[in-house]
Write an enzyme that holds these catalytic residues in place. Sequence first.
Site, mmCIF file in Angstrom:
data_model
loop_
_atom_site.group_PDB
_atom_site.id
_atom_site.type_symbol
_atom_site.label_atom_id
_atom_site.label_comp_id
_atom_site.label_asym_id
_atom_site.label_seq_id
_atom_site.Cartn_x
_atom_site.Cartn_y
_atom_site.Cartn_z
ATOM 1 N N MET A 1 138.640 -21.841 -42.127
ATOM 2 C CA MET A 1 139.770 -21.846 -41.227
ATOM 3 C C MET A 1 139.464 -22.800 -40.072
ATOM 4 O O MET A 1 138.677 -22.481 -39.204
ATOM 5 C CB MET A 1 140.010 -20.422 -40.720
ATOM 6 C CG MET A 1 140.859 -20.345 -39.514
ATOM 7 S SD MET A 1 141.193 -18.714 -38.819
ATOM 8 C CE MET A 1 140.054 -17.603 -39.517
ATOM 9 N N PRO A 2 140.047 -23.993 -40.059
ATOM 10 C CA PRO A 2 139.815 -24.936 -38.961
ATOM 11 C C PRO A 2 140.403 -24.421 -37.648
ATOM 12 O O PRO A 2 141.502 -23.865 -37.625
ATOM 13 C CB PRO A 2 140.540 -26.195 -39.405
ATOM 14 C CG PRO A 2 140.751 -26.046 -40.878
ATOM 15 C CD PRO A 2 140.854 -24.584 -41.123
ATOM 16 N N LEU A 3 139.659 -24.605 -36.578
ATOM 17 C CA LEU A 3 140.111 -24.247 -35.238
ATOM 18 C C LEU A 3 140.012 -25.485 -34.367
ATOM 19 O O LEU A 3 138.928 -26.056 -34.215
ATOM 20 C CB LEU A 3 139.261 -23.129 -34.651
ATOM 21 C CG LEU A 3 139.474 -22.819 -33.164
ATOM 22 C CD1 LEU A 3 140.891 -22.320 -32.913
ATOM 23 C CD2 LEU A 3 138.447 -21.811 -32.695
#
Length: 67
Positions: A1-3
């Site tokens: 999950m890219p943040l």
Amino acid sequence: MPLVQITLLAGRTPEQLAALGREVTEAVQRSLGAPAESVRVVVRESEPDLWFVGGESVAELRAAGKR
């Protein structure tokens, strides 16, 4: 999950911030192949008196006509 975390000086409209969130999400989706629903974008706004450049706050720089 890219943040993705973005810090900006305060003052953008809600519409500008929403556009930023959409476009950053799309860029992450394109570049990493991540599904849009997995991309998280956090925008933090800072007041000009709490943002410093060269030891002076942006509020001071603006008041002096330097920014």
